[in-house]
Design an enzyme around this catalytic site. Structure first.
Site, PDB file in Angstrom:
ATOM      1  N   ASP A   1       3.746  54.676  53.574  1.00  0.00           N
ATOM      2  CA  ASP A   1       3.794  56.099  53.240  1.00  0.00           C
ATOM      3  C   ASP A   1       4.482  56.922  54.321  1.00  0.00           C
ATOM      4  O   ASP A   1       4.918  58.040  54.066  1.00  0.00           O
ATOM      5  CB  ASP A   1       2.367  56.616  53.009  1.00  0.00           C
ATOM      6  CG  ASP A   1       2.353  58.029  52.466  1.00  0.00           C
ATOM      7  OD1 ASP A   1       3.022  58.270  51.442  1.00  0.00           O
ATOM      8  OD2 ASP A   1       1.690  58.894  53.065  1.00  0.00           O
ATOM      9  N   ARG A   2       4.565  56.386  55.554  1.00  0.00           N
ATOM     10  CA  ARG A   2       5.187  57.137  56.647  1.00  0.00           C
ATOM     11  C   ARG A   2       6.704  57.183  56.524  1.00  0.00           C
ATOM     12  O   ARG A   2       7.349  58.043  57.120  1.00  0.00           O
ATOM     13  CB  ARG A   2       4.815  56.517  57.997  1.00  0.00           C
ATOM     14  CG  ARG A   2       3.355  56.681  58.366  1.00  0.00           C
ATOM     15  CD  ARG A   2       2.996  58.127  58.618  1.00  0.00           C
ATOM     16  NE  ARG A   2       1.604  58.263  59.007  1.00  0.00           N
ATOM     17  CZ  ARG A   2       1.001  59.422  59.179  1.00  0.00           C
ATOM     18  NH1 ARG A   2       1.668  60.542  58.979  1.00  0.00           N
ATOM     19  NH2 ARG A   2      -0.262  59.470  59.544  1.00  0.00           N
TER      20      ARG A   2
ATOM     21  N   MET B   1       0.064  64.798  49.312  1.00  0.00           N
ATOM     22  CA  MET B   1       1.123  65.808  49.195  1.00  0.00           C
ATOM     23  C   MET B   1       2.378  65.449  49.990  1.00  0.00           C
ATOM     24  O   MET B   1       3.355  66.185  49.959  1.00  0.00           O
ATOM     25  CB  MET B   1       0.598  67.163  49.679  1.00  0.00           C
ATOM     26  CG  MET B   1      -0.512  67.736  48.834  1.00  0.00           C
ATOM     27  SD  MET B   1       0.007  68.112  47.136  1.00  0.00           S
ATOM     28  CE  MET B   1       1.288  69.338  47.434  1.00  0.00           C
ATOM     29  N   ARG B   2       2.341  64.313  50.706  1.00  0.00           N
ATOM     30  CA  ARG B   2       3.506  63.981  51.520  1.00  0.00           C
ATOM     31  C   ARG B   2       4.751  63.781  50.653  1.00  0.00           C
ATOM     32  O   ARG B   2       5.866  64.134  51.053  1.00  0.00           O
ATOM     33  CB  ARG B   2       3.235  62.732  52.366  1.00  0.00           C
ATOM     34  CG  ARG B   2       4.403  62.383  53.279  1.00  0.00           C
ATOM     35  CD  ARG B   2       4.097  61.226  54.210  1.00  0.00           C
ATOM     36  NE  ARG B   2       3.299  61.661  55.343  1.00  0.00           N
ATOM     37  CZ  ARG B   2       2.064  61.284  55.582  1.00  0.00           C
ATOM     38  NH1 ARG B   2       1.468  60.444  54.751  1.00  0.00           N
ATOM     39  NH2 ARG B   2       1.402  61.705  56.631  1.00  0.00           N
ATOM     40  N   ALA B   3       4.577  63.212  49.464  1.00  0.00           N
ATOM     41  CA  ALA B   3       5.724  62.977  48.588  1.00  0.00           C
ATOM     42  C   ALA B   3       6.415  64.285  48.217  1.00  0.00           C
ATOM     43  O   ALA B   3       7.651  64.363  48.192  1.00  0.00           O
ATOM     44  CB  ALA B   3       5.281  62.235  47.334  1.00  0.00           C
TER      45      ALA B   3
END
Length: 670
Positions: free
Chosen positions: A193-194, A274-276
């Site tokens: 995810d990073r 919410m990172r996407a």
């Protein structure tokens, strides 16, 4: 210094080049993960990008690359006086998979810190990569403790080194680029995810393009400098375009319509967190700047989704990354921009030398989970090698729904690669004692060090409050953690296992154990036996999804050559001990215990099983016998192996039996 292969000379791979260039324009995008088969120019393209990055201004003499306009107030080399600065190329720093913690984050001189109170700090790779590019080849093979340090630095933009109350902090903001071959294992979800963007690469199947790849590579190998000179104009043009896009980036407008499309797309594909959304917004903005526009269009949002979402949709290691483009187009059309964008703009961005929007390539040989298996017909064997003696063969059965399994561990204390299965002496974990260091000191045992130094203080002429410490006093902390093992599955695929519901349950159990092996950082292998022989369906590998693919297409039928399966597994373990002697094995035999075919099959299977017991190999037999009358053959096999037997029901973590069941060897420690 060797001449890198020119970035603009890379043939094809448009999505890969575009993703790298977008990060060069806006490092805030969050880096790139490049997934693909070997020999697809992954490393070549990444190394070539570093030559295109604009130069950076740094404080003269600062080992941590502080920006002279806003130096880090906590820099270990600070405080910095305004004035002297120098310009240098942005660095590309490579993190080797086998690097130590000290090499990554830097090292403190513990002896000077204790004796003199001096923070003597030697910077690591994170300091070198600050304001540059950090490249990790085979990132999926990186040790867990290094992954944790990398995650912390990427999240906080700083690196912390703390040893026994002595701490150093420095800035560490970098563009993270990783490459990996999915066949060698998947990446931890936290690190996955990073990465802001992901790209799937595969070798072209077009003969003309393959010819051009070979032609350029041979020309480069013959004369690297001359080849680079022929591409100098193109390299200069791309470098100038990156600079122009960086200057334009603050002026790019991300309208409410584009934001609605981004939010709706992330919601439609059910990505976590919410990172996407944030990454998509930054990517779409960078795409507009790269195209020379100050307005984000629907086509930018679409391309951003293709780059930012595929790796965020995976729910388990057996899910293939990817995006349903038809669904993506429907979502973008439904939530079309309300600020004058129609989503079908005629003004396509110029792809330029780095490639253009274009569709995401479909991965070759994408691993499929059991959910996909349920949607496919059972006919056919998907290219699975056929063992001899396939009489009475049946088509592959579908795997049942996987479940959480009990912990199966190897007894004793190992020294293998870091993982999460069996007890082992490791660099990380709880402290269990102290010893004299062998080589460089990495983990200080403070109490033992003080105890070793205390009797000598008067002889050493101590007069002040400080402790006089010599190198001979230093003690290394001995720690106990967990290791990853080689979990070798030996699966009975004979006719006695061929009942559809029964084999589906067996496959579901093995799939569950594979998921457990993925979470515990194990290597896995798969041996199957049926007919008159045994096959190594999958040699030991870190890719548990490859094992799941082999399992899915496993046919059944024929006799039960149990001895052949055990002997083949024994040979696999013998070879693996030569390759990796520190990694201990756990053999999981999935069978009903029957042995048929050939002379004295039961006696021969017993002799083969006793080979494992004689070597002390940890083993467990998953008893697949069903029906009202049970012969107990699997239990007898477990006794011969020197291991233990569990039924399919007992394998579940939520069964009535104990929550944790260790595999016991024949010589259990008293």
């Amino acid at each position: 210094m060797s001449t890198p292969f020119p970035f603009t000379a890379v043939v094809g791979q448009d999505d890969l080049r575009l993703a790298l260039l977008l990060n060069a324009v806006s490092p805030a995008v969050g880096g790139v993960l490049v997934r693909g088969e070997k020999g697809t120019a992954k490393s070549t393209a990444v190394r070539a990008l570093s030559a295109l990055l604009p130069e950076v201004d740094v404080v003269s003499g600062c080992r941590f690359s502080c920006d002279p306009d806003s130096p880090d107030p906590g820099c270990p080399d600070g405080p910095h006086e305004p004035g002297a600065f120098a310009s240098r190329p942005a660095r590309m720093v490579e993190l080797p998979v086998g690097a130590s913690e000290d090499r990554l984050v830097g090292a403190l001189d513990i002896e000077r810190a204790l004796a003199e109170g001096v923070k003597a700090f030697e910077p690591g790779l994170l300091a070198d990569a600050h304001r540059g590019l950090l490249y990790v080849d085979e990132v999926n093979l990186l040790h867990d403790h290094l992954v944790d340090l990398l995650l912390d630095a990427a999240a906080m933009g700083a690196s912390y080194v703390e040893r026994e109350g002595v701490s150093v902090r420095h800035a560490a903001r970098f563009l993270l680029v990783g490459t990996m071959n999915p066949e060698e294992g998947e990446l931890r979800p936290q690190l996955l995810d990073r990465f802001g963007l992901t790209v799937e690469v595969a070798a072209s199947r077009e003969p003309d393009q393959r010819v051009e790849v070979v032609r350029r590579r041979l020309a480069y190998d013959d004369d690297p400098a001359g080849f680079a000179a022929r591409w100098a104009d193109e390299e200069t043009a791309v470098r100038a375009r990156i600079v122009a896009a960086r200057e334009l980036l603050p002026s790019v407008r991300l309208g409410d319509g584009a934001l609605r499309q981004i939010a709706a797309t992330c919601a439609a594909f059910e990505v976590d967190g919410m990172r996407a959304d944030i990454v998509m917004a930054r990517t779409a903005t960078a795409l507009a700047a790269w195209a020379g526009r100050t307005e984000v269009l629907a086509e930018d949002v679409r391309q951003a989704a293709l780059l930012a979402l595929p790796h965020r949709r995976r729910r388990n290691p057996f899910d293939a990354p990817g995006l349903d483009e038809d669904r993506l187009d429907e979502t973008l059309e439904e939530f079309g921009g309300s600020d004058g964008q129609d989503g079908d703009g005629d003004d396509d961005p110029d792809p330029g030398p780095g490639g253009g929007p274009g569709g995401q390539p479909e991965p070759d040989d994408a691993p499929q989970g059991d959910g996909d298996a349920a949607a496919r017909p059972e006919a056919g064997e998907g290219g699975e090698p056929q063992p001899s003696g396939g009489a009475g063969e049946q088509s592959p059965a579908r795997a049942a729904e996987p479940f959480r399994t009990k912990v199966l561990s190897v007894p004793g204390l190992g020294e293998g690669a870091a993982g999460r299965r069996s007890r082992a002496r490791t660099e990380h974990g709880r402290t269990i004692g102290a010893r004299r260091p062998r080589g460089a000191l990495t983990k200080l045992h403070l109490a033992a060090t003080v105890q070793a130094a205390a009797p000598h203080q008067r002889a050493r002429g101590r007069s002040g409050p400080g402790l006089v410490v010599r190198r001979d006093d230093l003690r290394q902390a001995s720690r106990e953690g967990r290791e990853g093992n080689l979990v070798l599955f030996v699966v009975d695929a004979s006719g006695s296992m061929a009942a559809r519901q029964r084999m589906g349950a067996v496959k579901g159990a093995v799939l569950s154990l594979l998921l457990d092996a993925y979470q515990r950082r194990d290597k896995v292998g798969l041996v199957t036996f049926r007919g008159s022989a045994a096959d190594v369906a999958l040699p030991p590998t870190s890719s548990v999804d490859a094992a799941a693919v082999r399992l899915e297409s496993l046919p059944t039928g024929g006799r039960t050559p149990l001895a052949a399966g055990l002997l083949r597994a024994h040979e696999v373990l013998r070879v693996e001990r030569l390759r990796d002697p520190a990694r201990r094995a756990l053999v999981v035999v999935v069978t009903d215990g029957r042995a048929t075919g050939g002379p004295e099959p039961v006696a021969l299977a017993g002799r083969a099983a006793r080979l494992f017991a004689a070597e002390g190999t940890a083993s467990v037999v998953v008893d697949c016998e069903s029906g009202p009358v049970r012969l107990g053959l699997a239990g007898r096999l477990a006794d011969e192996l020197g291991g233990t037997a569990v039924t399919l029901d007992e394998l579940r973590a939520d069964s009535i039996a104990s929550l944790v069941k260790d595999v016991q060897g024949s010589r259990r420690a008293a």
